[in-house]
Write a protein that holds these residues in place. Structure first.
Motif, PDB file in Angstrom:
ATOM      1  N   ILE A   1       0.920  -1.315  -0.137  1.00  0.00           N
ATOM      2  CA  ILE A   1       0.074   0.126  -0.019  1.00  0.00           C
ATOM      3  C   ILE A   1       0.837   1.254  -0.240  1.00  0.00           C
ATOM      4  O   ILE A   1       0.651   2.316  -0.637  1.00  0.00           O
ATOM      5  CB  ILE A   1      -1.030   0.025   1.293  1.00  0.00           C
ATOM      6  CG1 ILE A   1      -1.908  -1.209   1.052  1.00  0.00           C
ATOM      7  CG2 ILE A   1      -1.555   1.567   1.547  1.00  0.00           C
ATOM      8  CD1 ILE A   1      -3.007  -1.319   2.284  1.00  0.00           C
ATOM      9  N   ALA A   2       1.806   1.332   0.693  1.00  0.00           N
ATOM     10  CA  ALA A   2       2.863   2.520   0.882  1.00  0.00           C
ATOM     11  C   ALA A   2       3.479   2.543  -0.528  1.00  0.00           C
ATOM     12  O   ALA A   2       3.738   3.798  -0.856  1.00  0.00           O
ATOM     13  CB  ALA A   2       3.825   2.399   2.019  1.00  0.00           C
ATOM     14  N   GLY A   3       3.940   1.486  -1.058  1.00  0.00           N
ATOM     15  CA  GLY A   3       4.736   1.486  -2.492  1.00  0.00           C
ATOM     16  C   GLY A   3       3.626   2.258  -3.520  1.00  0.00           C
ATOM     17  O   GLY A   3       4.256   3.053  -4.111  1.00  0.00           O
TER      18      GLY A   3
ATOM     19  N   ILE B   1       4.589   5.793  -5.198  1.00  0.00           N
ATOM     20  CA  ILE B   1       4.501   5.584  -7.035  1.00  0.00           C
ATOM     21  C   ILE B   1       3.469   6.647  -7.499  1.00  0.00           C
ATOM     22  O   ILE B   1       3.593   7.274  -8.424  1.00  0.00           O
ATOM     23  CB  ILE B   1       4.372   4.282  -7.306  1.00  0.00           C
ATOM     24  CG1 ILE B   1       5.251   3.274  -7.178  1.00  0.00           C
ATOM     25  CG2 ILE B   1       3.973   4.214  -8.790  1.00  0.00           C
ATOM     26  CD1 ILE B   1       5.366   1.826  -7.415  1.00  0.00           C
ATOM     27  N   GLY B   2       2.188   6.554  -6.848  1.00  0.00           N
ATOM     28  CA  GLY B   2       1.102   7.627  -7.061  1.00  0.00           C
ATOM     29  C   GLY B   2       1.649   8.942  -7.140  1.00  0.00           C
ATOM     30  O   GLY B   2       1.415   9.754  -7.941  1.00  0.00           O
ATOM     31  N   VAL B   3       2.087   9.380  -5.588  1.00  0.00           N
ATOM     32  CA  VAL B   3       2.611  10.500  -5.574  1.00  0.00           C
ATOM     33  C   VAL B   3       3.651  11.112  -6.649  1.00  0.00           C
ATOM     34  O   VAL B   3       3.855  12.023  -7.016  1.00  0.00           O
ATOM     35  CB  VAL B   3       3.209  10.755  -4.267  1.00  0.00           C
ATOM     36  CG1 VAL B   3       3.874  11.988  -4.009  1.00  0.00           C
ATOM     37  CG2 VAL B   3       2.133  10.885  -2.820  1.00  0.00           C
ATOM     38  N   ARG B   4       4.662  10.051  -6.905  1.00  0.00           N
ATOM     39  CA  ARG B   4       5.866  10.221  -7.968  1.00  0.00           C
ATOM     40  C   ARG B   4       5.158  10.685  -9.226  1.00  0.00           C
ATOM     41  O   ARG B   4       5.519  11.519  -9.937  1.00  0.00           O
ATOM     42  CB  ARG B   4       6.496   9.415  -7.891  1.00  0.00           C
ATOM     43  CG  ARG B   4       7.842   9.383  -9.025  1.00  0.00           C
ATOM     44  CD  ARG B   4       8.531   7.952  -9.261  1.00  0.00           C
ATOM     45  NE  ARG B   4       9.170   8.067 -10.345  1.00  0.00           N
ATOM     46  CZ  ARG B   4       8.911   8.001 -11.590  1.00  0.00           C
ATOM     47  NH1 ARG B   4       7.617   7.750 -11.883  1.00  0.00           N
ATOM     48  NH2 ARG B   4       9.487   8.143 -12.572  1.00  0.00           N
ATOM     49  N   GLN B   5       4.128   9.840  -9.512  1.00  0.00           N
ATOM     50  CA  GLN B   5       3.475  10.129 -10.986  1.00  0.00           C
ATOM     51  C   GLN B   5       2.901  11.291 -11.198  1.00  0.00           C
ATOM     52  O   GLN B   5       2.772  11.894 -12.028  1.00  0.00           O
ATOM     53  CB  GLN B   5       2.637   9.033 -11.268  1.00  0.00           C
ATOM     54  CG  GLN B   5       2.300   8.718 -12.536  1.00  0.00           C
ATOM     55  CD  GLN B   5       3.103   8.721 -13.539  1.00  0.00           C
ATOM     56  OE1 GLN B   5       4.162   7.772 -13.296  1.00  0.00           O
ATOM     57  NE2 GLN B   5       2.835   9.074 -14.941  1.00  0.00           N
ATOM     58  N   THR B   6       2.117  11.867 -10.064  1.00  0.00           N
ATOM     59  CA  THR B   6       1.587  12.898  -9.932  1.00  0.00           C
ATOM     60  C   THR B   6       2.541  14.177 -10.204  1.00  0.00           C
ATOM     61  O   THR B   6       2.246  14.996 -10.767  1.00  0.00           O
ATOM     62  CB  THR B   6       0.772  13.107  -8.517  1.00  0.00           C
ATOM     63  OG1 THR B   6      -0.320  12.015  -8.568  1.00  0.00           O
ATOM     64  CG2 THR B   6      -0.142  14.470  -8.497  1.00  0.00           C
ATOM     65  N   GLY B   7       3.558  14.104  -9.243  1.00  0.00           N
ATOM     66  CA  GLY B   7       4.611  15.245  -9.644  1.00  0.00           C
ATOM     67  C   GLY B   7       5.416  15.207 -10.849  1.00  0.00           C
ATOM     68  O   GLY B   7       5.446  16.238 -11.605  1.00  0.00           O
ATOM     69  N   TYR B   8       5.526  13.886 -11.500  1.00  0.00           N
ATOM     70  CA  TYR B   8       5.728  13.899 -12.847  1.00  0.00           C
ATOM     71  C   TYR B   8       5.057  14.573 -13.993  1.00  0.00           C
ATOM     72  O   TYR B   8       5.220  15.467 -14.758  1.00  0.00           O
ATOM     73  CB  TYR B   8       6.215  12.572 -13.422  1.00  0.00           C
ATOM     74  CG  TYR B   8       6.836  12.222 -14.986  1.00  0.00           C
ATOM     75  CD1 TYR B   8       7.983  12.696 -15.086  1.00  0.00           C
ATOM     76  CD2 TYR B   8       5.650  11.709 -15.693  1.00  0.00           C
ATOM     77  CE1 TYR B   8       8.286  12.501 -16.299  1.00  0.00           C
ATOM     78  CE2 TYR B   8       6.018  11.853 -16.941  1.00  0.00           C
ATOM     79  CZ  TYR B   8       7.279  12.037 -17.460  1.00  0.00           C
ATOM     80  OH  TYR B   8       7.790  11.852 -18.578  1.00  0.00           O
ATOM     81  N   ASN B   9       3.659  14.057 -13.654  1.00  0.00           N
ATOM     82  CA  ASN B   9       2.476  14.778 -14.393  1.00  0.00           C
ATOM     83  C   ASN B   9       2.377  16.282 -14.333  1.00  0.00           C
ATOM     84  O   ASN B   9       2.157  16.831 -15.284  1.00  0.00           O
ATOM     85  CB  ASN B   9       1.054  14.206 -14.251  1.00  0.00           C
ATOM     86  CG  ASN B   9       1.186  12.669 -14.754  1.00  0.00           C
ATOM     87  OD1 ASN B   9       2.079  11.989 -15.632  1.00  0.00           O
ATOM     88  ND2 ASN B   9       0.142  11.809 -14.324  1.00  0.00           N
ATOM     89  N   SER B  10       2.373  16.781 -13.076  1.00  0.00           N
ATOM     90  CA  SER B  10       2.453  18.164 -12.887  1.00  0.00           C
ATOM     91  C   SER B  10       3.650  18.864 -13.589  1.00  0.00           C
ATOM     92  O   SER B  10       3.396  19.916 -14.311  1.00  0.00           O
ATOM     93  CB  SER B  10       2.583  18.433 -11.635  1.00  0.00           C
ATOM     94  OG  SER B  10       2.405  19.789 -11.369  1.00  0.00           O
TER      95      SER B  10
END
Length: 112
Positions: free
Chosen positions: A21-23, A27-36
């Motif tokens: 769940i933490a991973g 990964i979701g937070v990282r992808q959100t930052g990348y998309n931003s």
């Protein structure tokens, strides 16, 4: 199926579930930052295109004004030239035919 539920009920299973769940969250937070960051980059590129287009429009407007100015200036010059030519033609028409310089055939051929 009961073995899987038993695994997740154990301490190791709970830690594994928490890690998954933490991973996924990370990964979701990282992808959100990348998309931003990607959207910011694309927005900057589009803004640059808009700036270039606006600059081109301004250049076109300046060229149109310059063209209008040149046409007006040429029109004034043409009017002056036509007035001078009319004056000279009227003066030439007043002269006696003997005083006029007739064109020779080679001169007339060159003017065609």
């Amino acid at each position: 199926m009961p073995a899987i539920l038993g695994f997740f009920a154990s301490k190791v299973g709970m830690y594994a579930l928490i890690a998954v769940i933490a991973g996924g969250f990370l990964i979701g937070v990282r992808q959100t930052g990348y998309n931003s960051a990607q959207r910011k980059c694309e927005a900057a590129a589009k803004q640059r295109e808009i700036d270039i287009a606006q600059r081109d429009v301004k250049i076109g407007e300046l060229q149109a004004r310059e063209s209008e100015r040149l046409v007006a200036e040429q029109s004034k010059t043409e009017d002056i030239d036509n007035a001078v030519q009319s004056k000279l033609e009227a003066e030439l028409a007043k002269r006696k035919p003997a005083d006029r310089c007739e064109l020779s055939k080679p001169d007339a051929d060159r003017l065609r």
